[in-house]
Write a protein that holds these residues in place. Structure first.
Motif, PDB file in Angstrom:
ATOM      1  N   ARG A  19       0.840  -1.210   0.000  1.00  0.00           N
ATOM      2  CA  ARG A  19       0.000   0.000   0.000  1.00  0.00           C
ATOM      3  C   ARG A  19       0.871   1.255   0.000  1.00  0.00           C
ATOM      4  O   ARG A  19       0.666   2.174  -0.802  1.00  0.00           O
ATOM      5  CB  ARG A  19      -0.922  -0.015   1.218  1.00  0.00           C
ATOM      6  N   SER A  20       1.865   1.285   0.893  1.00  0.00           N
ATOM      7  CA  SER A  20       2.771   2.426   0.959  1.00  0.00           C
ATOM      8  C   SER A  20       3.549   2.583  -0.339  1.00  0.00           C
ATOM      9  O   SER A  20       3.731   3.700  -0.839  1.00  0.00           O
ATOM     10  CB  SER A  20       3.729   2.253   2.134  1.00  0.00           C
ATOM     11  N   GLY A  21       4.013   1.455  -0.880  1.00  0.00           N
ATOM     12  CA  GLY A  21       4.760   1.503  -2.125  1.00  0.00           C
ATOM     13  C   GLY A  21       3.958   2.077  -3.284  1.00  0.00           C
ATOM     14  O   GLY A  21       4.516   2.729  -4.172  1.00  0.00           O
ATOM     15  N   HIS A  22       2.654   1.841  -3.263  1.00  0.00           N
ATOM     16  CA  HIS A  22       1.784   2.378  -4.310  1.00  0.00           C
ATOM     17  C   HIS A  22       1.303   3.794  -3.992  1.00  0.00           C
ATOM     18  O   HIS A  22       0.535   4.375  -4.768  1.00  0.00           O
ATOM     19  CB  HIS A  22       0.571   1.462  -4.508  1.00  0.00           C
ATOM     20  N   SER A  59       8.892 -11.652   1.230  1.00  0.00           N
ATOM     21  CA  SER A  59       8.607 -10.221   1.282  1.00  0.00           C
ATOM     22  C   SER A  59       9.775  -9.430   0.708  1.00  0.00           C
ATOM     23  O   SER A  59      10.732  -9.984   0.157  1.00  0.00           O
ATOM     24  CB  SER A  59       8.337  -9.798   2.731  1.00  0.00           C
ATOM     25  N   ILE A  60       9.693  -8.127   0.859  1.00  0.00           N
ATOM     26  CA  ILE A  60      10.789  -7.212   0.543  1.00  0.00           C
ATOM     27  C   ILE A  60      10.889  -6.206   1.684  1.00  0.00           C
ATOM     28  O   ILE A  60       9.971  -6.082   2.500  1.00  0.00           O
ATOM     29  CB  ILE A  60      10.582  -6.457  -0.794  1.00  0.00           C
ATOM     30  N   GLY A  61      11.996  -5.485   1.756  1.00  0.00           N
ATOM     31  CA  GLY A  61      12.109  -4.432   2.750  1.00  0.00           C
ATOM     32  C   GLY A  61      11.163  -3.293   2.434  1.00  0.00           C
ATOM     33  O   GLY A  61      10.748  -3.100   1.283  1.00  0.00           O
ATOM     34  N   GLY A  62      10.797  -2.549   3.444  1.00  0.00           N
ATOM     35  CA  GLY A  62       9.905  -1.421   3.228  1.00  0.00           C
ATOM     36  C   GLY A  62      10.499  -0.402   2.271  1.00  0.00           C
ATOM     37  O   GLY A  62      11.687  -0.093   2.337  1.00  0.00           O
ATOM     38  N   ASN A  63       9.664   0.108   1.374  1.00  0.00           N
ATOM     39  CA  ASN A  63      10.128   1.088   0.401  1.00  0.00           C
ATOM     40  C   ASN A  63      10.196   2.464   1.041  1.00  0.00           C
ATOM     41  O   ASN A  63       9.207   2.952   1.583  1.00  0.00           O
ATOM     42  CB  ASN A  63       9.169   1.120  -0.794  1.00  0.00           C
ATOM     43  N   ASN A  64      11.360   3.079   0.999  1.00  0.00           N
ATOM     44  CA  ASN A  64      11.556   4.402   1.579  1.00  0.00           C
ATOM     45  C   ASN A  64      11.852   5.470   0.534  1.00  0.00           C
ATOM     46  O   ASN A  64      12.218   6.597   0.893  1.00  0.00           O
ATOM     47  CB  ASN A  64      12.692   4.356   2.603  1.00  0.00           C
ATOM     48  N   LEU A  65      11.695   5.136  -0.743  1.00  0.00           N
ATOM     49  CA  LEU A  65      12.007   6.091  -1.803  1.00  0.00           C
ATOM     50  C   LEU A  65      10.757   6.609  -2.508  1.00  0.00           C
ATOM     51  O   LEU A  65      10.851   7.230  -3.563  1.00  0.00           O
ATOM     52  CB  LEU A  65      12.957   5.450  -2.829  1.00  0.00           C
ATOM     53  N   GLY A  66       9.582   6.341  -1.938  1.00  0.00           N
ATOM     54  CA  GLY A  66       8.345   6.846  -2.518  1.00  0.00           C
ATOM     55  C   GLY A  66       7.818   5.961  -3.631  1.00  0.00           C
ATOM     56  O   GLY A  66       8.467   4.989  -4.053  1.00  0.00           O
ATOM     57  N   PRO A  67       6.629   6.260  -4.137  1.00  0.00           N
ATOM     58  CA  PRO A  67       5.999   5.430  -5.158  1.00  0.00           C
ATOM     59  C   PRO A  67       6.840   5.222  -6.416  1.00  0.00           C
ATOM     60  O   PRO A  67       6.748   4.164  -7.043  1.00  0.00           O
ATOM     61  CB  PRO A  67       4.700   6.185  -5.463  1.00  0.00           C
ATOM     62  N   ASP A  68       7.642   6.212  -6.785  1.00  0.00           N
ATOM     63  CA  ASP A  68       8.482   6.041  -7.974  1.00  0.00           C
ATOM     64  C   ASP A  68       9.572   5.003  -7.738  1.00  0.00           C
ATOM     65  O   ASP A  68      10.045   4.360  -8.690  1.00  0.00           O
ATOM     66  CB  ASP A  68       9.124   7.370  -8.371  1.00  0.00           C
ATOM     67  N   GLY A  69      10.000   4.842  -6.484  1.00  0.00           N
ATOM     68  CA  GLY A  69      11.050   3.880  -6.186  1.00  0.00           C
ATOM     69  C   GLY A  69      10.559   2.459  -6.019  1.00  0.00           C
ATOM     70  O   GLY A  69      11.347   1.515  -6.111  1.00  0.00           O
ATOM     71  N   PHE A  70       9.257   2.286  -5.778  1.00  0.00           N
ATOM     72  CA  PHE A  70       8.719   0.960  -5.487  1.00  0.00           C
ATOM     73  C   PHE A  70       8.857  -0.007  -6.671  1.00  0.00           C
ATOM     74  O   PHE A  70       9.367  -1.128  -6.504  1.00  0.00           O
ATOM     75  CB  PHE A  70       7.263   1.103  -5.055  1.00  0.00           C
TER      76      PHE A  70
END
Length: 273
Positions: A16-19, A222-233
């Motif tokens: 959800r955060s990644g999107h 899983s993967i690690g949490g995305n911390n670079l925003g939707p463009d990084g996901f």
């Protein structure tokens, strides 16, 4: 046995955060009350199969793989710590941070992968061997907390992703950058750097022999949490897919959190792929 680092709620929350979606936005798209989704992400409620499938569809997760984790019917099998070429991996677990460090080498020399485990335990694993380098997958505090103590008074280079070099420059005397595709030659060992950004800008996997140390780029299921925003996901997922999951199925994967796994296990069971 180390349990999976991420449960159903983690997978939903990370995707959800990644999107770039809020809980309310996802609720509107999925037709599931926002309070229910928050309860999933807060480990306060288990989903039905229908809810799991609907959320998988909205979040580009594989529904069968997601349900296997939601229903607790899958965990990766044991992974051998002996590598090709006579190398061996010592796995060091630090419970308070639920984090791994790894000592990789032969009977006389070794390399430390990440440094988030108490220095005394790292020193015990190294034993009488020569530590020829410290390699960092990324520089979050839970992966570098013992770095200063491990390297103090020891002439050993520390290699970190070039994008994150500044974060550890003052923590060791000899800090060196690496970039995507670099062959990192340390003592008799050669690691290949695989840049897989998303969790951090410099997040990198480190490959040697028939193993890859994946840091927080890829976890079992899983993967690690995305911390670079939707463009990084999407970049995070695609670089892991292209650089790690195209390796032979028997390739051993040693993540920063959760159980060890293999490429074959992740292709068959990781809902992000």
């Amino acid at each position: 046995m180390i349990p999976l680092e991420d449960e159903f709620g983690d997978l939903i929350g990370k995707s959800r955060s990644g999107h770039g979606l809020t809980v309310q936005e996802l609720a509107g798209q999925a037709g599931i009350d926002a309070d229910v989704i928050s309860a999933f992400e807060g480990y306060r409620r288990d989903p039905t199969r229908e809810q799991s499938d609907v959320l998988a569809g909205r979040l580009a997760l594989d529904p069968e793989k997601l349900w296997d984790i939601a229903a607790d019917t899958w965990a990766p099998g044991p992974v051998e710590t002996a590598l090709e070429g006579g190398l061996k991996v010592d796995q060091l677990w630090y419970g308070p941070d639920r984090v791994w460090a790894y000592v990789v080498g032969d009977n006389s020399q070794c390399v430390l992968i990440d440094a988030g485990v108490p220095a005394a335990e790292i020193g015990e694993a190294i034993g009488a061997r020569e530590l020829v380098a410290v390699l960092l997958t990324h520089t979050h505090g839970d992966h570098v907390s013992a770095l200063e103590e491990v390297t103090k008074g020891v002439d050993v280079p520390v290699y970190a992703p070039s994008q994150e070099l500044d974060a550890v420059t003052g923590m060791a005397d000899d800090v060196r950058p690496f970039s995507d595709g670099d062959a990192i030659e340390v003592g008799p060992f050669e690691f290949k750097a695989l840049h897989t950004p998303g969790h951090t800008a410099g997040e990198s996997c480190l490959a040697i022999a028939d193993a890859v140390f994946t840091g927080d780029a890829l976890l079992a299921g899983s993967i690690g949490g995305n911390n670079l925003g939707p463009d990084g996901f999407p970049v995070h997922k695609q670089t892991v897919r292209d650089k790690v999951l195209t390796l032979p199925g028997a390739t051993k994967l040693f993540p920063g959190h959760g159980p060890q796994t293999t490429v074959a296990e992740e292709l068959a069971h990781n809902p992000f792929f």
